[in-house]
Design a protein around this motif. Structure first.
Motif, PDB file in Angstrom:
ATOM      1  N   THR A   9       0.860  -1.190   0.000  1.00 35.60           N
ATOM      2  CA  THR A   9       0.000   0.000   0.000  1.00 35.60           C
ATOM      3  C   THR A   9       0.892   1.234   0.000  1.00 35.60           C
ATOM      4  N   ASP A  21       5.391  -4.635 -11.955  1.00 32.37           N
ATOM      5  CA  ASP A  21       5.386  -4.748 -10.501  1.00 32.37           C
ATOM      6  C   ASP A  21       5.613  -6.176 -10.020  1.00 32.37           C
ATOM      7  N   GLN A  52      -3.149  -4.930  -9.223  1.00 32.08           N
ATOM      8  CA  GLN A  52      -2.884  -3.681  -8.509  1.00 32.08           C
ATOM      9  C   GLN A  52      -3.917  -2.624  -8.867  1.00 32.08           C
ATOM     10  N   MET A  94      -4.632   1.680  -8.698  1.00 32.56           N
ATOM     11  CA  MET A  94      -4.154   3.050  -8.494  1.00 32.56           C
ATOM     12  C   MET A  94      -5.374   3.952  -8.455  1.00 32.56           C
ATOM     13  N   THR A 141      -0.513   7.881 -14.625  1.00 32.34           N
ATOM     14  CA  THR A 141       0.258   6.653 -14.819  1.00 32.34           C
ATOM     15  C   THR A 141       0.286   6.268 -16.296  1.00 32.34           C
ATOM     16  N   ALA A 164     -10.241   4.614 -10.677  1.00 31.19           N
ATOM     17  CA  ALA A 164      -9.090   3.773 -10.391  1.00 31.19           C
ATOM     18  C   ALA A 164      -8.640   3.011 -11.636  1.00 31.19           C
ATOM     19  N   SER A 184      -2.404  10.272  -5.365  1.00 28.83           N
ATOM     20  CA  SER A 184      -3.012   8.970  -5.614  1.00 28.83           C
ATOM     21  C   SER A 184      -2.668   8.033  -4.474  1.00 28.83           C
ATOM     22  N   THR A 207      -2.085   3.539  -4.023  1.00 32.63           N
ATOM     23  CA  THR A 207      -2.044   2.263  -4.720  1.00 32.63           C
ATOM     24  C   THR A 207      -2.080   1.115  -3.722  1.00 32.63           C
ATOM     25  N   ALA A 262      -1.771  -3.350  -3.819  1.00 32.68           N
ATOM     26  CA  ALA A 262      -1.532  -4.557  -4.597  1.00 32.68           C
ATOM     27  C   ALA A 262      -2.054  -5.768  -3.853  1.00 32.68           C
TER      28      ALA A 262
END
Length: 293
Positions: free
Chosen positions: A118, A135, A151, A153, A166, A196, A218, A220, A222
Motif C-alpha cells: 500500500t 510490478d 494492482q 491506483m 500513470t 481507479a 493517488s 495504490t 496490490a
C-alpha cells in the motif's frame, strides 16, 4: 496504439475480467464515493505532506511516498480493497485452482490472496517520467505466465496527460522477458478523481511527468497470491524481543530483510532498520521499560 478501456462500477465483473485478460489494465470511473475519497485525503494527507522526497531516481526525486496505509486509514482503505470489481477481479484472475499429489491422492488446491503493498503518492511539479517496469518483478516473476498480482491506483485528484497520470502499455503482460518497454508504446491513464486504474502485475507502466504547477495525488494497493510468503509466519511466531538477541544473519533469515529488488520493505526501507532502532531505544531507556510498546 491501443487505448485504455473505461468502465463504471455497474459494468459486470465478467466484462472487467475479460478486459484485464486482454489488455492487462482497465479504468473504473467513480470506483469510490466522494465521502470515501475525502476521508482518505484527510487521513493520509498530513503524513504524505510530512514525508520527504524519494532518494532514488526510480521512485522520483520530486515524488513523496507514504506506506502502511491500513495503519493510517483502516476503515477507508478497507472500503477501497473490498470494492467488488477490484477484489472480485483479483479472486478470478489469481485464485486459479491447481493440484498436487500426496502419495497417490490427487488434491485440488486454490491459493489465497493477500494485501501485499500500500502506498500514497504525491507527484510534484517538475517530476519526470518514471522508468517503465513490471510490478511482479518484485517476485522475479517470469513471463508469459499466469498473473501473481492485481494492482489498483486510485486517483485522489484528477489524472491528466500532463500532471503525472500513470503510463501504461496495454497488452504488455503478454510479452516475454526479453522485450524491453518504450515510452512511445505507453498511454496515460487519464481519469477523474475517485476513479481507479486496475492492472495486472505483468503490465509495463510507470508514473508520468508532471509539467503543471500542481501536485498529483493517488494511492495504490496490490493484491498478491497468498503462497508468495513464508510457510511459517516468523514475524508472529518469534517475538521481536527474541529476534533482538540473535545475530544479524539469523535475523535476516527470519525475514527481517529486504530481498532485491525491494520485497519485504517497511516504509520503503530495509526492515532490519526497525530492529536496529529498537536496539538503540533499548540501550537508552531506563531499566525495566519496554521499548516495544
Amino acid at each position: 496504439m491501443a487505448e485504455l478501456t473505461h468502465v463504471t462500477p455497474a459494468t459486470s465483473l465478467d466484462e472487467v475480467v475479460e478486459i484485464l485478460e486482454r489488455d492487462g489494465a482497465v479504468i473504473v470511473e467513480g470506483l469510490v464515493e466522494t465521502e470515501t475519497l475525502g476521508a482518505l485525503q484527510v487521513e493520509l494527507g498530513p503524513g504524505l505532506e510530512a514525508a520527504g522526497y524519494s532518494e532514488s531516481g526510480y521512485d522520483g526525486q520530486k515524488t513523496k511516498r507514504l506506506s502502511s496505509l491500513f495503519q493510517r486509514s483502516p476503515r477507508h482503505m478497507t472500503s477501497v480493497v473490498l470494492q467488488p470489481q477490484f477484489l472480485g477481479a483479483a479472486r478470478r484472475l489469481l485464485q486459479q485452482p491447481t493440484h498436487m499429489w500426496i502419495g497417490k491422492v490427487r488434491m485440488e488446491v486454490t491459493p489465497s490472496i493477500q494485501v501485499s503493498f500500500t502506498q500514497a503518492i504525491r507527484i510534484d511539479p517538475g517530476q519526470g517520467r518514471q522508468p517503465l517496469h513490471r510490478d511482479d518483478a518484485m517476485h522475479l516473476w517470469r513471463h508469459p505466465a499466469p498473473p501473481c498480482r492485481l494492482q489498483l491506483m486510485l486517483a485522489m485528484t484528477d489524472f491528466t496527460s500532463v500532471n503525472g497520470a500513470t503510463l501504461v502499455i496495454p497488452g504488455s503482460h503478454h510479452w516475454d522477458d526479453e522485450r524491453a518497454p518504450a515510452y512511445v508504446e505507453a498511454v496515460p491513464a487519464v481519469m477523474p478523481a475517485g476513479s481507479a486504474l486496475l492492472w495486472s502485475g505483468g503490465v509495463y507502466h510507470g508514473g508520468g511527468a508532471n509539467t503543471t504547477d500542481s501536485p498529483r495525488y493517488s494511492l495504490t494497493v496490490a493484491l498478491d497470491l497468498g503462497n508468495l510468503r513464508q510457510e511459517e509466519n516468523q514475524y508472529l511466531a518469534v517475538p521481536r524481543e527474541t529476534v533482538l538477541t540473535l545475530p544479524e544473519e539469523m535475523q535476516r533469515l527470519l525475514g527481517w530483510d529486504r530481498c532485491p529488488p525491494g520485497l519485504g520493505q517497511v516504509e520503503t526501507q530495509d526492515p532490519h532498520q526497525l530492529l536496529e532502532r529498537t536496539q538503540q531505544e533499548l540501550a537508552t531507556k531506563p531499566r525495566g521499560a519496554n521499548p516495544l510498546v
